[in-house]
Design a protein around this motif. Structure first.
Motif: not given
Ligand SMILES: Nc1ncnc2c1ncn2[C@@H]1O[C@H](COP(=O)(O)OP(=O)(O)OP(=O)(O)O)[C@@H](O)[C@H]1O
Length: 954
Positions: A189, A192, A214-218, A259, A263, A267, A326, A600, A625, A628-629
């Motif tokens: 995104y 990102q 914020e949590m879950g933004l990747g 996890q 990832h 990636w 974390e 997730n 949890r 999120r995305i």
């Molecule tokens: N650009 C993207 N395309 C596809 N999926 C994505 C993308 N960015 C993130 N995701 C998916 O979104 C989910 C959350 O991503 P991630 O675990 O990296 O978030 P995080 O910010 O590390 O969360 P937390 O703070 O809870 O650990 C994952 O399943 C990840 O695969």
């Protein structure tokens, strides 16, 4: 029994300051939290090594071999405190893989649930076995790594002999020369991509940074893409000998180790990623694994406990990147793990956390002390010149000058940390990620009679009396009193969760949901959500509450999974995958600390947080949890609190901490925090008749609309009943008349047109009679009469009745009377219209009638949700003509319905919009005050610069 050894006051003070407590002393801090924090300090300092506390009595030490969270049984005790005290960090590390919530470090928040003496002897079926899912295997064993690479290359139609990362034109070149493989770049995104660029900019300086999205933004995805791009670019490092990416350590909570591997495989498949933990595939000497991965310039994923355990092996080698996921786990500067990670001298340090500041500003200092050592000066300088003025300005009794100073100092601090902190909130990037709507509400649940009785008895117990008598004077110096306060709070929380947690009953009735107000609400929610096809994450703090839930879910035949500290690390990812992929699971039962971090769980769209944590981030992590995305459905989160109890104070404390954090990380101009409660507030319980929870009054503007509406409805009825005094005869006569009228209005329709006309004629006659009767009444009586009519009409419109409290004066009564009559007339017209339509329909052909039925089943408003008749449902408004209503989504409507249901039937006495609570109003600032405050902020900056000279390792 001897009280515990006292730690020296300085240590205590240090701990308190780390919790943001020391600055103002007792008056502005909750004593209970000080007790908690200090007790935690005992834990970490081993001052009450392995003692258990039971109802204020510190029991004998548990055997020296007690492992972390090991369940112990001590005879002859009754009300067991639900936590264990860790022996020390090493003992935690040595525990087996399946016995701990916490293969990460026992941080200051980690006073753990251990055991009850009398285990609830509930016959339990174990939760459903999850479907088999593909296990993530790390690359610690070369054969695994090679075969994975082979399949990857085959998939890519590439040759195994090719370079590890192929140099082709298929990349995006960023300013400064970083080449990001297009296959990754195109998936990111926009925000990102900015994140990857920010990491690249940091890389070119000898400093670290904190990715605080914020949590879950990747965050994981951004970091992996950046590391991959570094390797792909193969540019030499300015600050060490590595070309491309050198050996890297990633430290994370146990639950997310696999996890991370997954990832990386997705990636950055070419990297060799090994787990340094017993749940990893390498079972030989860990020192050998460390050397091998270092030599291969691979990625080593380990836990916070792992860092302590293998510190000496790891520190022998030089690492290129050291990354903490974390990273808030090192927020307490004085824990062993914090000190351990700060000993690593890597050129590049990164930290990932969605909650960089959870309790106080010292935490923020501690995080930056890892990524950018010395940048915020030494802790004493930071506390004096930044933490103190910011906190001072936040209390409700702060002077205007203190407020503005806080604003200026917070702005200065924000400016200092901004280049090294990248934090985006979901709201900001919503346009990119298009997350579905989220509703988050705090529900205040009534205690059951049994709970209330128990709670009151406990408040009157000797233990609480002793706390209140001694505590106010001697809590500062008497650690025994502090321990007692903690025990008392824990017991009160148990009663709030379920009375059987405090007082074990016979086996048969143990854990019955009807005994707990919050469980009654949970039961209602789960029932409705299952019918609506929603799946739920149910979070609770303690394992014993989990057992109660397990029992309940089995009895109710829900299909569920469970994950807590007793779930083996190796099976956790499997459970997560099973829940996400198999929609037949209704519920995932999780402890907040194990299930709340990093994972997730987008398979669920409903979340219940059953009991609040002192730390707001713990609950926020839990909710994230699902939201999120990857989430496709609207998400609804309910945080449950027992109204009037200590849980309300805990929630208020959460809000206080959250606002402090927002002031530095988001907007320095956040409004005042409110004053926290004193000891007496904690140990009190308002009367049951006082059904407005205190917190809903504090945050009046955040109350959910539905509550206002229902309150209005209630007032409209009760006001009339209490304001006017009628003789019983008069009331009876009015009732009869009103009933007669309403019967004629809402009775069965006439079979044909003539009958309908006859009915109208009869109605006209009744009206005349009514008018005659009204002449004999006083204005107040007229109002009451009209209200009575409306109630009998039983249509939504009677809710629109003006509910202003009538004082009974002639003028007001007349006013109100005329309003009521207007509403009434509208109702009558509407009813007539609907009767006419009904009559017409009856004259229609059967085909037409069938087609109409089909349509009406879609917009049915009478006690049905999605065609299902739901118990307790009074009415469901799906008024098509209301444009406002039409705009509400299906999910909003479902939420509204559920709330209404809970308010009416299930003992919920208040509800707040959590997000609105946290959005404080901004204060206007005068110029003069501003310039004084800026001067102070400048002084703070000067002091910081001086301190930096000694400390900053730039
Ligand atoms: N650009 C993207 N395309 C596809 N999926 C994505 C993308 N960015 C993130 N995701 C998916 O979104 C989910 C959350 O991503 P991630 O675990 O990296 O978030 P995080 O910010 O590390 O969360 P937390 O703070 O809870 O650990 C994952 O399943 C990840 O695969």
């Amino acid at each position: 029994m001897d009280p515990p050894n006292l730690t020296n006051q300085e240590d205590l003070q240090q701990c308190l300051s780390s919790e943001g407590i020391h600055i103002w002393g007792a008056t502005q801090e909750t004593l209970e939290e000080q007790a908690l924090n200090e007790l935690k300090l005992f834990v970490e300092e081993n001052t009450i090594n392995n003692k258990e506390i039971n109802n204020g009595t510190l029991l004998e030490p548990i055997s020296a071999n007690t492992s972390f969270c090991e369940e112990q049984s001590i005879a002859n005790s009754t009300h067991k405190l639900d936590f264990c005290i860790t022996k020390d960090d090493e003992s935690e590390i040595s525990c087996s893989s399946n016995d701990s919530d916490t293969d990460y470090i026992p941080s200051e928040d980690e006073i753990k649930t251990v055991k009850v003496l009398k285990k609830p002897k509930v016959k339990r079926k174990s939760p459903c076995n999850p479907l088999k899912s593909v296990k993530v295997v790390d690359d610690a064993l070369d054969e695994n790594y090679n075969s994975r690479l082979q399949s990857y290359y085959e998939e890519q139609e590439q040759n195994l002999e090719e370079l590890r990362v192929e140099d082709s034109k298929d990349y995006k070149k960023l300013k400064g020369g970083l080449k990001v493989p297009k296959k990754n770049w195109t998936r990111l995104y926009e925000y990102q991509k900015e994140g990857v660029f920010w990491l690249w900019e940091l890389h070119q300086k000898p400093c670290g940074g904190l990715l605080g999205d914020e949590m879950g933004l990747g965050k994981t995805v951004q970091v992996i893409t950046f590391l991959y791009a570094l390797e792909y670019t193969r540019s030499p490092s300015k600050y060490c000998d590595y070309v491309g990416l050198g050996p890297t350590i990633i430290v994370c909570p146990t639950t997310v180790m696999h996890q991370w591997v997954r990832h990386f495989h997705e990636w950055a498949p070419e990297f060799q990623v090994a787990i340094l933990h017993q749940s990893g595939s390498y079972q030989g000497q860990k020192s050998t694994l460390i050397k091998k991965i270092h030599k291969n310039k691979g990625i080593l994923v380990t836990t916070y406990a792992g860092i302590l355990k293998y510190k000496s092996n790891l520190r022998e080698l030089s690492w290129h990147y050291f990354i903490l996921d974390e990273g808030h786990k090192i927020r307490n500067p004085s824990t062993k793990v914090t000190m351990a990670v700060k000993e690593f001298q890597t050129p590049h340090k990164l930290m990932l956390t969605g909650s960089p500041m959870q309790n106080n500003l010292t935490e923020l200092w501690s995080l930056f002390d890892f990524t950018n050592p010395g940048m915020l000066g030494d802790l004493a300088t930071f506390n004096e010149h930044f933490a103190t003025p910011i906190l001072q300005g936040g209390f409700t009794n702060a002077t205007p000058m203190q407020e503005v100073t806080a604003l200026s100092v917070a702005s200065t601090l924000k400016t200092i940390i901004s280049p090294f902190l990248l934090r985006r909130m979901k709201q900001e990037v919503q346009d990119h990620i298009q997350l579905p709507h989220k509703t988050e509400q705090v529900l205040f649940c009534s205690l059951t009679d049994e709970q209330r009785q128990l709670y009151k008895e406990y408040l009157m117990s000797d233990q609480v009396n002793c706390i209140l008598e001694k505590g106010v004077k001697s809590w500062k110096s008497d650690n025994f009193v502090k321990a007692n306060i903690l025990v008392a709070i824990t017991n009160l929380r148990k009663i709030c969760n379920h009375p059987d947690l405090f007082e074990n009953e016979t086996e048969d009735s143990f854990g019955s949901y009807k005994k707990s107000g919050k469980m009654i609400v949970v039961s209602a929610l789960l029932k409705i959500w299952k019918k609506q096809g929603h799946r739920t994450l149910l979070f609770s703090q303690g394992r014993f509450m989990m057992r109660v839930f397990e029992n309940f879910l089995n009895q109710q035949s829900y299909k569920f999974l469970k994950m807590d500290g007793s779930t083996s690390v190796s099976s956790r990812q499997k459970l997560i995958d099973s829940f996400n992929s198999d929609s037949s699971y209704d519920i995932f039962l999780l402890t907040t600390k194990v299930g709340g971090l990093g994972i997730n769980l987008t398979g669920a769209s409903r979340v219940i947080i059953y009991d609040p944590d002192w730390n707001p981030a713990t609950d926020t992590q839990a909710r994230e949890r699902a939201w999120r995305i990857g989430q496709k459905k609207s998400v609804t989160i309910y945080r449950l609190l027992s109204a009037g109890t200590v849980e309300e104070k805990i929630y208020q404390r959460q809000v206080w901490k959250q606002l402090l954090s927002n002031k530095v990380l988001i907007d320095p101009n956040t409004n005042k925090f409110f004053k926290s409660s004193d000891l007496f507030d904690l140990f009190s319980l308002p009367d049951a008749t006082n059904n407005k929870p205190e917190t809903t009054n504090i945050f009046r503007e955040s109350r959910v609309k539905i509550q206002e509406k229902l309150d209005e409805k209630k007032r409209a009825t009760t006001t009339t009943k209490t304001q006017f005094q009628f003789s019983p005869d008069k009331v009876q006569a009015m009732r009869e008349l009103a009933q007669k009228i309403s019967k004629s209005l809402s009775g069965p329709s006439a079979p044909n047109k003539n009958a309908y006309q006859l009915e109208l004629e009869e109605e006209r006659q009744q009206k005349l009679q009514e008018r005659e009767k009204l002449k004999l009444l006083t204005p107040q009586e007229i109002i009451e009469f009209n209200r009575e009519k409306l109630l009998h009409v039983e249509k939504d419109e009677h809710n629109k009745l003006d509910d202003r409290v009538s004082t009974g004066t002639f003028e007001e009564a007349l006013n109100e009377s005329s309003k009521t009559s207007t509403v009434y007339n509208k109702v009558v017209k509407k009813i007539k219209f609907s009767q006419l339509r009904e009559l017409k329909n009856k004259l229609k052909s059967p085909e037409e009638e069938n087609s109409k039925k089909r349509k009406s089943s879609i917009t049915d408003t009478s006690g049905k949700i999605d065609g299902e008749l739901v118990e307790g449902l009074l009415k469901r408004e799906t008024n098509k003509s209301s444009s406002k209503r039409q705009k509400l989504s299906k999910s909003d409507n479902q939420d509204n319905y559920i709330l209404e249901h809970l308010f009416m039937k299930k003992g919920v006495s208040g509800a707040l919009e959590h997000d609105v609570v946290l959005n404080g109003a901004k204060k206007p600032v005068t110029l003069k005050m501003r310039s004084c405050a800026d001067e102070k902020a400048l002084k703070s900056l000067e002091a910081l610069k001086k301190s930096r000279l000694k400390n900053w390792k730039w």
